[in-house]
Enzyme design. Sequence first.
Site, PDB file in Angstrom:
ATOM      1  N   SER A 174      39.700  47.903  31.299  1.00  0.00           N
ATOM      2  CA  SER A 174      40.535  46.923  30.618  1.00  0.00           C
ATOM      3  C   SER A 174      40.469  47.121  29.095  1.00  0.00           C
ATOM      4  O   SER A 174      40.814  48.182  28.596  1.00  0.00           O
ATOM      5  CB  SER A 174      40.116  45.507  31.042  1.00  0.00           C
ATOM      6  OG  SER A 174      41.050  44.551  30.608  1.00  0.00           O
ATOM      7  N   ASP A 202      42.304  50.872  34.491  1.00  0.00           N
ATOM      8  CA  ASP A 202      43.367  49.902  34.255  1.00  0.00           C
ATOM      9  C   ASP A 202      43.342  49.406  32.807  1.00  0.00           C
ATOM     10  O   ASP A 202      43.070  48.229  32.536  1.00  0.00           O
ATOM     11  CB  ASP A 202      43.277  48.723  35.224  1.00  0.00           C
ATOM     12  CG  ASP A 202      44.665  48.127  35.499  1.00  0.00           C
ATOM     13  OD1 ASP A 202      45.659  48.871  35.462  1.00  0.00           O
ATOM     14  OD2 ASP A 202      44.759  46.911  35.760  1.00  0.00           O
ATOM     15  N   HIS A 263      43.306  44.227  39.037  1.00  0.00           N
ATOM     16  CA  HIS A 263      42.789  44.767  37.776  1.00  0.00           C
ATOM     17  C   HIS A 263      41.369  45.316  37.962  1.00  0.00           C
ATOM     18  O   HIS A 263      41.030  46.401  37.477  1.00  0.00           O
ATOM     19  CB  HIS A 263      42.795  43.640  36.746  1.00  0.00           C
ATOM     20  CG  HIS A 263      42.609  44.064  35.323  1.00  0.00           C
ATOM     21  ND1 HIS A 263      43.236  45.145  34.757  1.00  0.00           N
ATOM     22  CD2 HIS A 263      41.849  43.508  34.326  1.00  0.00           C
ATOM     23  CE1 HIS A 263      42.888  45.252  33.484  1.00  0.00           C
ATOM     24  NE2 HIS A 263      42.043  44.280  33.200  1.00  0.00           N
TER      25      HIS A 263
END
Length: 337
Positions: A174, A202, A263
């Site tokens: 992230s 991601d 995610h």
Amino acid sequence: MNFKYSILFICFVKVLDNCYAADDLTTLRNGTLDRGITPDCTFNEKDIELHVYSRDKRNGIILKKEILKNYDLFQKSQISHQIAILIHGFLSTGNNENFDAMAKALIEIDNFLVISVDWKKGACNAFASTNDVLGYSQAVGNTRHVGKYVADFTKLLVEQYKVPMSNIRLIGHSLGAHTSGFAGKEVQRLKLGKYKEIIGLDPAGPSFLTNKCPNRLCETDAEYVQAIHTSAILGVYYNVGSVDFYVNYGKSQPGCSEPSCSHTKAVKYLTECIKRECCLIGTPWKSYFSTPKPISQCKRDTCVCVGLNAQSYPAKGSFYVPVDKDAPYCHNEGIKL
């Protein structure tokens, strides 16, 4: 946590996309969301902890950069291990459950020295607050500072412990993916060379959707950049690496009903790939509007296995990766590359 992520990225995504990874946090602190209700996620290098894992410290130990020699491995003049530096994302920690599982897989399978960078205060995880999600813009701004910290730590490894850059890879989830990119830019500025690899799990989308290479993870940030896309809501949906894997088309993941689940799946997928129980195969996929090449037609020179050995395959570009709902997630029709 899942509810908070959903609120942040679905309800406020348009507001947050006006933010960026600024050099000067003043811009972010004076932003539209800062009206006395946002948490103080101010970055301070002194708050960073390093969770260090090795085969003789399987559960990890916590160190500070200034006291590395409290651990006997750092009392040596040279470190010969392959090193993986893990960088978590928003509202997370350096020893979160998924990173802990990945660290243990890395030391078990490949005898890595794993260093997980815990910047939880800068990532707004140090607060018991219902509005901590509103600190996202501060966390975005902090990614550059954490990236510089990682680069400075890398310099210490290279100069004091004689670790070659070819032995160091970064794995970021992230916001941690973009942080890895900023570290990659900084080590080049310091003339240390490039990291062997950056794996972006991601990479965060909000605040990065329109950013160009200087302000996000980019394929030039390491010798090889691998991106694993699993959520079109929380992650970026464009190529950032040497190879970009779009798992289940990169939209949402099997068994996930919330964006945060998809995610997080990127971390779990990579962990399973590290264990090498199977190969998650990426097959060439030019665009969302095209049909991926069938897995049955895959050969070593056209398709790529997700994971630490991806760099050994010649193909680059965008790849579609089919997966099953449950670990080890293999959906490769028995094909071996």
